[in-house]
Structure formats: C-alpha cells, structure tokens
Design a protein around this motif. Sequence first.
Motif, PDB file in Angstrom:
ATOM      1  N   ARG A 197       0.807  12.856  12.258  1.00  0.00           N
ATOM      2  CA  ARG A 197       1.003  13.821  11.541  1.00  0.00           C
ATOM      3  C   ARG A 197       2.782  14.137  12.037  1.00  0.00           C
ATOM      4  O   ARG A 197       2.421  14.769  13.042  1.00  0.00           O
ATOM      5  CB  ARG A 197       0.777  14.619  11.055  1.00  0.00           C
ATOM      6  CG  ARG A 197      -0.248  14.138   9.449  1.00  0.00           C
ATOM      7  CD  ARG A 197      -1.109  15.136   9.588  1.00  0.00           C
ATOM      8  NE  ARG A 197      -2.651  14.790   8.474  1.00  0.00           N
ATOM      9  CZ  ARG A 197      -3.377  14.675   9.141  1.00  0.00           C
ATOM     10  NH1 ARG A 197      -4.014  14.826   9.889  1.00  0.00           N
ATOM     11  NH2 ARG A 197      -4.421  13.748   8.057  1.00  0.00           N
ATOM     12  N   ALA A 198       3.885  13.573  11.901  1.00  0.00           N
ATOM     13  CA  ALA A 198       4.665  14.251  13.060  1.00  0.00           C
ATOM     14  C   ALA A 198       5.467  15.434  13.068  1.00  0.00           C
ATOM     15  O   ALA A 198       5.192  16.129  14.228  1.00  0.00           O
ATOM     16  CB  ALA A 198       5.905  13.343  11.920  1.00  0.00           C
ATOM     17  N   ARG A 199       4.961  15.602  11.831  1.00  0.00           N
ATOM     18  CA  ARG A 199       5.356  17.282  11.940  1.00  0.00           C
ATOM     19  C   ARG A 199       4.035  18.126  13.143  1.00  0.00           C
ATOM     20  O   ARG A 199       4.531  18.515  13.514  1.00  0.00           O
ATOM     21  CB  ARG A 199       4.962  18.227  10.845  1.00  0.00           C
ATOM     22  CG  ARG A 199       5.528  20.137  11.057  1.00  0.00           C
ATOM     23  CD  ARG A 199       5.462  20.619   9.458  1.00  0.00           C
ATOM     24  NE  ARG A 199       5.799  21.890   9.713  1.00  0.00           N
ATOM     25  CZ  ARG A 199       4.840  23.299  10.168  1.00  0.00           C
ATOM     26  NH1 ARG A 199       3.716  22.924  10.650  1.00  0.00           N
ATOM     27  NH2 ARG A 199       5.286  24.507   9.923  1.00  0.00           N
ATOM     28  N   GLU A 200       2.827  17.791  12.631  1.00  0.00           N
ATOM     29  CA  GLU A 200       2.108  18.031  13.522  1.00  0.00           C
ATOM     30  C   GLU A 200       1.861  18.030  15.308  1.00  0.00           C
ATOM     31  O   GLU A 200       1.781  18.694  16.210  1.00  0.00           O
ATOM     32  CB  GLU A 200       0.603  17.832  13.572  1.00  0.00           C
ATOM     33  CG  GLU A 200       0.198  18.901  12.012  1.00  0.00           C
ATOM     34  CD  GLU A 200      -1.481  17.985  11.653  1.00  0.00           C
ATOM     35  OE1 GLU A 200      -1.850  17.131  12.425  1.00  0.00           O
ATOM     36  OE2 GLU A 200      -1.432  17.982  10.181  1.00  0.00           O
ATOM     37  N   ARG A 210       9.921   7.720  14.379  1.00  0.00           N
ATOM     38  CA  ARG A 210      10.199   8.904  13.777  1.00  0.00           C
ATOM     39  C   ARG A 210      10.451  10.082  14.807  1.00  0.00           C
ATOM     40  O   ARG A 210      10.796  11.137  14.697  1.00  0.00           O
ATOM     41  CB  ARG A 210       9.039   9.291  13.231  1.00  0.00           C
ATOM     42  CG  ARG A 210       9.149  10.485  11.623  1.00  0.00           C
ATOM     43  CD  ARG A 210       7.964   9.694  10.948  1.00  0.00           C
ATOM     44  NE  ARG A 210       8.292  11.532  10.115  1.00  0.00           N
ATOM     45  CZ  ARG A 210       7.058  10.911   8.808  1.00  0.00           C
ATOM     46  NH1 ARG A 210       6.981   9.849   9.090  1.00  0.00           N
ATOM     47  NH2 ARG A 210       6.545  12.680   8.603  1.00  0.00           N
ATOM     48  N   GLU A 217      -4.052   8.846  13.238  1.00  0.00           N
ATOM     49  CA  GLU A 217      -3.991   9.045  12.196  1.00  0.00           C
ATOM     50  C   GLU A 217      -2.506  10.318  12.461  1.00  0.00           C
ATOM     51  O   GLU A 217      -2.856  11.900  12.438  1.00  0.00           O
ATOM     52  CB  GLU A 217      -4.406  10.584  11.683  1.00  0.00           C
ATOM     53  CG  GLU A 217      -6.099   9.947  11.227  1.00  0.00           C
ATOM     54  CD  GLU A 217      -7.576  11.156  11.253  1.00  0.00           C
ATOM     55  OE1 GLU A 217      -7.050  12.052  11.298  1.00  0.00           O
ATOM     56  OE2 GLU A 217      -8.935  10.227  10.627  1.00  0.00           O
ATOM     57  N   GLU A 259       9.379  19.796   9.550  1.00  0.00           N
ATOM     58  CA  GLU A 259       9.889  18.823  10.778  1.00  0.00           C
ATOM     59  C   GLU A 259      10.578  18.650  11.081  1.00  0.00           C
ATOM     60  O   GLU A 259      11.538  18.403  11.834  1.00  0.00           O
ATOM     61  CB  GLU A 259       9.115  17.077  10.287  1.00  0.00           C
ATOM     62  CG  GLU A 259       9.585  16.324  11.057  1.00  0.00           C
ATOM     63  CD  GLU A 259       8.671  14.367  10.614  1.00  0.00           C
ATOM     64  OE1 GLU A 259       9.780  13.679  10.900  1.00  0.00           O
ATOM     65  OE2 GLU A 259       8.344  14.735   9.150  1.00  0.00           O
TER      66      GLU A 259
END
Length: 852
Positions: free
Chosen positions: A228-231, A284, A226, A253
């Motif tokens: 999520r780049a920003r997290e 990413r 799961e 992000e």
Amino acid sequence: MAESSVTFFAEKLSNLIIQEASVFGEVEGQIKLLRNELEWMRLFLRDADSKRVYDERVKLWVNQIRSATHEAEDVIDEFILNMDHRKRRLNTLKFLPTCVGMVDKLPFHKLDSRVKDIIAMIGAIMANRSKYGLEALTASSSSTADQAVSHKEKRALMVEESDVVGIDDGSKKVKQMMKDEKHGRSVLSIVGMGGLGKTTLAKKVYNERDVEEHFDCKAWVYVSQEFRAREILLAIALQVMPISDEEKKEMGEDELGKKLCGYLGEKKYLVVMDDVWSSEVWSRLQPHFPDQAKDGSIVLITTRNKEIALHATYSEEFIYELRHMNDDESWQLFLKKAFQGTGTTTPTLTTELKELGNKIVTKCEGLPLAIVVLGSLLSTKEKTEQSWEKVLASIEWQMDQGLDSCMRILALSYNDLPYYLKSCFLYCGIFPEDSKIDAWDLIKLWMDERFIQRRGKERLEDIAEDYMHELIHRSLIQVADRRLNGRVKSCRMHDLLRELAVKQEVGGHVLPRDIGQLIHLKFLCIKGFRSHVKLPSSIGRLVNLQSLDLGANYCNIPHSIWKLKKLRHLECWNCKISSQSQINKCVNGYLGVEQLTNLQTLALKGGSWLEGDGLGKLTQLRSLKLSTCSISYLKTKFFESIAKLTVLEILDLSFTKGHTKKILENRLGSVREKKNVTIHHHTKTLLPRLMPFLHHAYLYDLSLFGMLEKLSEQIEFYPPKLLRLDLSRCNLTDDPMMILKKLPSLRILNLRFDAYVGEKMVCSSGGFLQLERLELFYLNVLEELIIERGAMSSLKTLEIWHCDKMEKLPHGLLEQTNLEKLSLQGSSWHKSIKEIEEAGGEDWDKLRKIMC
C-alpha cells in the motif's frame, strides 16, 4: 488447535458440573458422559493435530471433532443463558404475585435430546479412526516436546541479527557499495531466496554506527506482498520528518509523497524497503525519492526476485546476491542456537554427537533461517545421541513429504511444539505479512481464543507471556520492540513461518445483527473512529465476553456490563457507565464493579460506580485508569480500595473538580506494588512529603497531569526503580531538574504543556546519568536550557517542540557524545540553526547528522 478447544470445553464442563449441579438436574448424567467423551478425544488429538498437514483424512477427522466440540459448547452456553434469564424472570415475578404461575417448565428435555445427539456424533467420529485406517497415523509421534519447560524460566533471547555467523563479509560489501558515492540518489539491492538472511544483513548494515553517521536521516519500512503506497510513504515520513496528526490523517498519497520528496531533497538520506515482491513498488514510489538529493543518498531494496532488483537499479553493479552459508559457517550458527543459554559458545561434543549434528546441519543446505529454527528446536532437547537421532529421523520423514528444504525444517519445528503452543503459533498467521504484532494484544487474543492452559494459581496473562517467550526461544516469532523494563512490546513473524501457519485452518464467527445474540463472543474491539459508540443494554447477555476495548471512542455503557463476570479487560478510556435505577435494583438486584472479580485491566471515566468499597474487591487488577474523575469520589473507601489492589501494575487517575490540596497527601501513601502510576488532577495540590512510593519496587512509569505547588524534595518519595516520568500542566515554579536529576534509574523524562513555568532550566553536572530521552513540549515560558558538562551522559534523543521563547539551542547540547536524534519544532530555532550552518565546522557536522 482442535486439541485446545476440546481441553478448554472439557474443563468448562467439569467446573459447571461442580458449581452448577442443580442447574442440570435430570440431565446431569448425560453432561458427565459428554465430558468423558471429550477427555478421550483430547488424548488422540495431540498427535493427530500435528499430522493433519500431510494427510487429508486426518485433517477431516480433526476438523469434525472441532466442529462437534463447538456445537456442544454452544448448546451448554445457550442452556445456561436461558436458565439465567428464567431466574431473573422469577425475581421480577416476586413483585407480581398474580403472575407467578406463568413460569415455564425448565427445558431439560430439550437439553437432554441435543446432548444425546452430540454424543452420538462424537461416537461416529471416533469410530472413523478404525473404519478409515487412521489409527496408525495417530498412534505415535516423533515429537518429544510435550515436556513443558519450567514456566518460571524466562528464555534466553534469540541471537541478535548483528551476531549471525558469516554475515560480516556481506555487511562490508554492502557498506562499501553505499559509500561509493554517486551523484544524487542511488538504488542498491540485496537479493536472495527466502530464509537466506536478506533482512538480517540489511538490518546489520542499517544499525551500524558508521552508516548512521554517514547519512543525515534514515528510515526502514517493510513492504511485503500486501503493498500500500500511502502506508509506505507515511511510515518513511514519520521516521525522518515532523508530521502532524492532522497531516497523518488527511494527506493523500500524492500530497504526502510531495512533502516527503521536498524534505528528502535537502538531505543525504538512507531508506530501506524490505521484502519487495513486485516491480510496481519501485515504479510507484520512485517519484517520491528525489534524484537530485545530496550526493550519496541511498534507497536499499531487499527482494527474492533479481528481476525486481534490476528494474530498480538498472545494473548488476548495484546488486548484492546473498550466497548460502558454507559448512563451517552453518556449523557455527547451529552451535550458537542449539546451545543457547548454556553459558558456552564452544561446547565439547562426542564424536558421535558431532557426526549427527553435521548430518542435521547438512539437511539445512546453508539456509540461515532453517539453521536458526532447527538449532533452537534442539536447544529444547537433551544433548544425547538418542535425542538427536530422533530429530534427524524426523527431518528425513519430512523430506519424504515433498516440501523444499527450508519449509520441511520449519514444519518439523512446528510439529515438535508442545500441544499448548501450536494454537498460539498458528494464530500469529492471521496478522498481515511483516506487520508488528502488539504483544499485549496478542496475549489477550490467545486468552480469548482459550489457547492458554491453566497452571495452578498462576495468572493466565503470565502463562501466555511464557508461551510467547518459548516461541521466541524457538525462533518461531521474533522480538520487534521491547519495553523499558525489557519485556516484549511487539513481535513479528518471518514470512516463511507465516506461510506455514496460514496453511492451517483458523475458524471464525459470523456475527448476527443484535449484539446480545453473540453469547459465545469473547473479544469485542471497536477502535479507530474516536466517535460516539452506542452499546445496547443487551450487551449484558454476552456472558462469555472476556475483553471489551472501545479505544478512544466515546460511549455511555449500560450498567448491565457489570453482569459480565468473565470480563478480564475493560478498556474504555472515554466511556461512562450508566447508573442503575432503584427500580432496576429491586427487579434485577444490585449490579456493581465488585462483580467483575476476574478483571485484569480497567480503564473508564469515573462515576457513581466508584462509591463504596467495590473497587477494592478486584484483587486481580493489574491496570487501573480512571479519567475525568470527580474529586467527590476521593473518599476514604476509595483510597482504601486502591490500597487493597496490591498487584496493580498501572494506576492512572484524572481528577477534574474540587480541592485536592491535602487529600492525596493523606491517602496515597498506602498504595503498594504498582508498576505504572499516573495521577491527573486539575486543581492545586501538594504531593505528600512522606515516602508513599518507598515500597513500590516494581513501579517504573509515573505520570502527573495537573497543578502542583512543588515536587517532593525527598528522593525517597519517588519509586526506587523509576524509569519514566511524565509531567504535564503542573505549573511548577521551581526548576524540577534540581530534584529529578537525583533519580538513579530514570531513562525517559517528558515535560509538557507548562509543566514548568520558569525561564531557565539547568541540568547540572553528574545528574541524569541514565537518562536516554528528554522531551520538552509547549513550555511557553522557558527561554534557556543549560546542559552542564558531565550531565545526561547517556542521552540519545532530545525533542523540543514549540517552546517558543527558546531562541537558542541548549547550551552544551553539542557536547553530548551519545546524542543520536534531535527533533526541533517551532519557528524560534531558525536563526540559531542558520548561524551554526553558516559558521560550518564540527558543530554543523554534528548538528546536521542528529537533526530530523
């Protein structure tokens, strides 16, 4: 999980029959018959629940029983609620004599009909055991785990990652790859199948002292499926650089990535990205890890897929592939887990037992996770041939089910769990992959889902904590963090174990619009908004609610909350309770806090509900937090109530008005047996000079917020085992270090927001010998901090934020041999740090390694 539902409801019916016999009236016989049917079902379910994974017939049968149980519980709850409403109508009609004849006839006939239908349904479900050949499947079990462990025994901790057998060679090779410095930033990968120990190896390397000294800063993040780049970027940023609450909330992000990239560009950094499942992750995130960082910077990836590793590293030269354990390594790890807690690392085995053990280990095929879990399972068994033969037979049966070698071992360990632990284990699967699970939240959720079985007079919370320790002992969940007192703060689940858990069905609820209709609701949490929440008065109808958590949100909670007698946790720090009008008292009777006798946790704003002695009747209360509490409520009965709460672990009081100079001095000394005490007040006061905490043997965390004339000079005033002390807005004029240095067990000290308003602070030799963390925030007058030789010898973390008159680093700082982290915020430090950097030498080498 069906077994726990049936057990809970059967106990509930038994209690209702005893306590509310008059309510059921003419249908009492049907209710007793229903209870008896449930008891019979429960006996068959213990074995059936473990076999439903492998047989669709058993799975259907178990699910039908669970559905019937839930329907029966709904019927009983609705009936009890309707009876309660009718009682209140009768109370109201006492004031309207002309309307008394309008009371409806009680609906016993409707309850009788619905209970008969459910009994018939249960009879048909039970008959299907014979009709469809399920009797043989549910007649026996290979599990011997129904023997409960001693619930007072705290299980030995699982083997630490750094102690795993056979990992040293891999650790040396990965560290060597790290130290072969390339220009700028390099990417390394650890590759291996699930359960082979990628995370274990990476953690061992990450925590090594020489690795820590090799880099300026480091961070560890779990990626998982799961993604999520920003997290991920935020998790890294929080570990390596200062970042404000506003930035955490507002930055997107790209902006966050640029800030992180700019910071890392000046550092020699190590970032571990654990459990990467897709090439997209590196594609990413790559732009945010600067190529032109200091030479030797490393991004370390762990993954099951070699193609993902090649995508990130471009060459097999930078990939370390984990091998399976050889026979000797497997055997040593097996012994370590199977005999944990016995006090021996080289047990003497009979020839027959050793032969059986080798056969068992062979089934694990060199997979560390399988060996650890299976060894943990055997640690709960007798060390006899008969016991180990049963386990070997169970493994061979699992092999016939078509699962891979690791998953069949994990399935065996699940099936071997005592029935009361199965639901708790499966429930952990609802949390996101690789996430940290807050232990206290998990315990509350287990309780709200009625997974915890009563044991005499023990608290459900204590029983639930024992359940958690047993799952840890069996290596089915892992400790992520521990609290100051050694208890589990958070845990996590290996992704393969989570995969096993999510294959089971976990039921849910569809919520109607009117919250008052959710009469079966047990847990209600509204967090993350910090805004105003409006709760309707119908919340008083949630008769089964056990936990209400509004986090930091603001709310005027209706006084009908006092009706919820099953509440165990009321955590609403920024919320007020509305007052009950005189008319409402006349109609519905008095409602007050003393009715919530099951409360374990209470966090509220102070109010008129504190008047009287109701608070002192909450004898099960462990945590009490009262914010913005008017001094007008600090009367004799209030302090007498606090004194009666003898099992308190947390006490947090915030006072806002009035004169408090002597009131605490005279009252607080009688409070006993607290583990965590906070006393907030905004007016001038003098703490007691007597010994109010002398008998508080369990108190380990103390916070004071508000104006103080001075601290007590008598060391006996402070809790004997105090681990953490937090002082804020105290405006102390005398150096507090001269007193606090004597506290023998203190590990964390926080001084914030002008807690001290002097210019000089001295930590003298021989003081603070156990202190590991010191935080100085917004001490606007402080100019100088001196750490004498021999003081704070255990200090690991020092944070000094916005003490703007401090222009030089603390004297003696760089002589602290155990210091690992130095965090400085504010502009006053720049000149001092620049001077040390320009001078170079050992001081600069030490400083750049600990600064973050």
